[in-house]
Design a protein around this motif. Structure first.
Motif, PDB file in Angstrom:
ATOM      1  N   ALA A  81       0.760  -1.271  -0.165  1.00 48.75           N
ATOM      2  CA  ALA A  81      -0.171  -0.237  -0.010  1.00 48.75           C
ATOM      3  C   ALA A  81       0.833   1.102  -0.051  1.00 48.75           C
ATOM      4  N   LYS A  82       2.099   1.327   0.540  1.00 53.06           N
ATOM      5  CA  LYS A  82       2.731   2.380   0.729  1.00 53.06           C
ATOM      6  C   LYS A  82       3.869   2.536  -0.621  1.00 53.06           C
ATOM      7  N   ASP A  83       3.727   3.466  -1.383  1.00 52.23           N
ATOM      8  CA  ASP A  83       4.441   3.802  -2.750  1.00 52.23           C
ATOM      9  C   ASP A  83       5.929   3.690  -2.386  1.00 52.23           C
ATOM     10  N   TYR A  89       9.468  -3.966  -0.491  1.00 49.34           N
ATOM     11  CA  TYR A  89       8.517  -5.245   0.238  1.00 49.34           C
ATOM     12  C   TYR A  89       8.814  -6.185  -0.750  1.00 49.34           C
ATOM     13  N   ILE A  90       8.464  -6.135  -2.313  1.00 51.28           N
ATOM     14  CA  ILE A  90       8.655  -7.057  -3.285  1.00 51.28           C
ATOM     15  C   ILE A  90       9.864  -7.730  -3.610  1.00 51.28           C
ATOM     16  N   HIS A  91      10.832  -6.858  -3.196  1.00 52.29           N
ATOM     17  CA  HIS A  91      12.235  -7.441  -3.672  1.00 52.29           C
ATOM     18  C   HIS A  91      12.723  -8.065  -2.151  1.00 52.29           C
ATOM     19  N   LEU A  92      12.714  -7.524  -1.203  1.00 55.34           N
ATOM     20  CA  LEU A  92      13.393  -7.936   0.145  1.00 55.34           C
ATOM     21  C   LEU A  92      12.362  -8.816   0.892  1.00 55.34           C
ATOM     22  N   ALA A 140      -1.266  -8.209  -7.683  1.00 50.94           N
ATOM     23  CA  ALA A 140      -0.771  -6.921  -7.283  1.00 50.94           C
ATOM     24  C   ALA A 140       0.633  -6.708  -7.753  1.00 50.94           C
ATOM     25  N   ILE A 141       1.328  -7.879  -7.343  1.00 47.73           N
ATOM     26  CA  ILE A 141       2.785  -7.844  -7.516  1.00 47.73           C
ATOM     27  C   ILE A 141       3.102  -7.738  -9.170  1.00 47.73           C
ATOM     28  N   ALA A 142       2.432  -8.480 -10.051  1.00 46.88           N
ATOM     29  CA  ALA A 142       2.349  -8.338 -11.358  1.00 46.88           C
ATOM     30  C   ALA A 142       1.665  -7.156 -11.834  1.00 46.88           C
ATOM     31  N   ALA A 143       0.911  -6.448 -11.245  1.00 42.01           N
ATOM     32  CA  ALA A 143       0.747  -5.193 -11.850  1.00 42.01           C
ATOM     33  C   ALA A 143       1.475  -4.096 -11.427  1.00 42.01           C
ATOM     34  N   VAL A 144       2.248  -4.088 -10.243  1.00 45.81           N
ATOM     35  CA  VAL A 144       3.400  -3.280 -10.201  1.00 45.81           C
ATOM     36  C   VAL A 144       4.387  -3.468 -11.424  1.00 45.81           C
ATOM     37  N   ALA A 145       4.881  -4.773 -11.628  1.00 46.43           N
ATOM     38  CA  ALA A 145       5.786  -4.864 -12.717  1.00 46.43           C
ATOM     39  C   ALA A 145       5.304  -4.373 -14.036  1.00 46.43           C
ATOM     40  N   PHE A 150      -4.823   0.355 -12.264  1.00 47.45           N
ATOM     41  CA  PHE A 150      -6.011   0.055 -12.084  1.00 47.45           C
ATOM     42  C   PHE A 150      -6.236  -1.467 -11.608  1.00 47.45           C
ATOM     43  N   GLU A 151      -5.172  -2.317 -12.168  1.00 50.54           N
ATOM     44  CA  GLU A 151      -5.196  -3.776 -11.767  1.00 50.54           C
ATOM     45  C   GLU A 151      -4.474  -3.975 -10.312  1.00 50.54           C
ATOM     46  N   PHE A 152      -3.608  -2.848 -10.130  1.00 48.28           N
ATOM     47  CA  PHE A 152      -3.039  -2.909  -8.876  1.00 48.28           C
ATOM     48  C   PHE A 152      -3.907  -2.496  -7.627  1.00 48.28           C
ATOM     49  N   GLU A 153      -4.620  -1.321  -7.812  1.00 48.40           N
ATOM     50  CA  GLU A 153      -5.566  -0.914  -6.934  1.00 48.40           C
ATOM     51  C   GLU A 153      -6.701  -1.828  -6.665  1.00 48.40           C
TER      52      GLU A 153
END
Length: 185
Positions: A81-83, A89-92, A140-145, A150-153
């Motif tokens: 949730a935090k930009d 978070y995703i990497h570590l 959500a992780i795929a949407a960030v990548a 929209f998909e992330f939210e």
């Protein structure tokens, strides 16, 4: 003295010895039947207690897995949730095998051995909701990548709602667990 009296009685009345033997045999048979019945009753009580203990352990184990899952889902929500924390978070922090492990444990859990309808129902709903939450995290992780906001939210909202649902079902499960413990003491 008593022995002499009995011998005199047996000599005076010859059939008395047979009656004494018959009564002794009936008394011995009664004691044998009572002993076996008492042993069977105790054995059934022990088996019933072992079954109750096994159910308590299963329910306690399920509680532990769900507690762990809720903490992991909440950590994922916070991290995603935090930009400024998202990439870290995703990497570590994020570890897909943790979520796969939660799902494997929940899928393998013997839900059919839970003691009542309400407990079994909440366990099934929790297991299904955990599948949805894990899918939402992956999406959500795929949407960030792919930079798909929209998909992330949408995935984050789904994760938030599903985590809340899991907490609610977990409260139902814990209530029925506590009721089971109270009624089987």
């Amino acid at each position: 003295m008593a022995m002499e009296w009995m011998l005199a009685l047996f000599e005076k009345y010859p059939g008395t010895a047979s009656w004494a033997q018959a009564l002794g045999s009936l008394l011995a048979l009664g004691i044998a039947i009572w002993t076996v019945t008492a042993q069977n009753r105790e054995q059934r009580r022990q088996i019933k207690e072992q079954n109750k203990q096994a159910v308590r352990q299963k329910m306690d184990s399920f509680n532990g897995v769900v507690d762990f899952a809720i903490k992991e889902f909440e950590q994922s929500l916070d991290g995603l949730a935090k930009d400024h924390d998202r990439d870290m978070y995703i990497h570590l922090v994020y570890n897909r095998s943790t979520f796969d492990g939660i799902l494997r444990v929940l899928d393998a859990f013997p839900i059919h051995e839970l003691p009542n309808y309400e407990t079994t129902g909440s366990a099934l709903r929790i297991r299904d909701a955990c599948n949805i939450a894990c899918g939402a995290i992956q999406t959500a992780i795929a949407a960030v990548a792919s930079s798909n906001q929209f998909e992330f939210e949408f995935s984050l909202d789904l994760l938030r709602d599903t985590a809340g649902y899991i907490r609610g079902q977990h409260a139902v499960f814990q209530r029925t667990f506590n009721e089971y413990i109270a009624t089987t003491q």
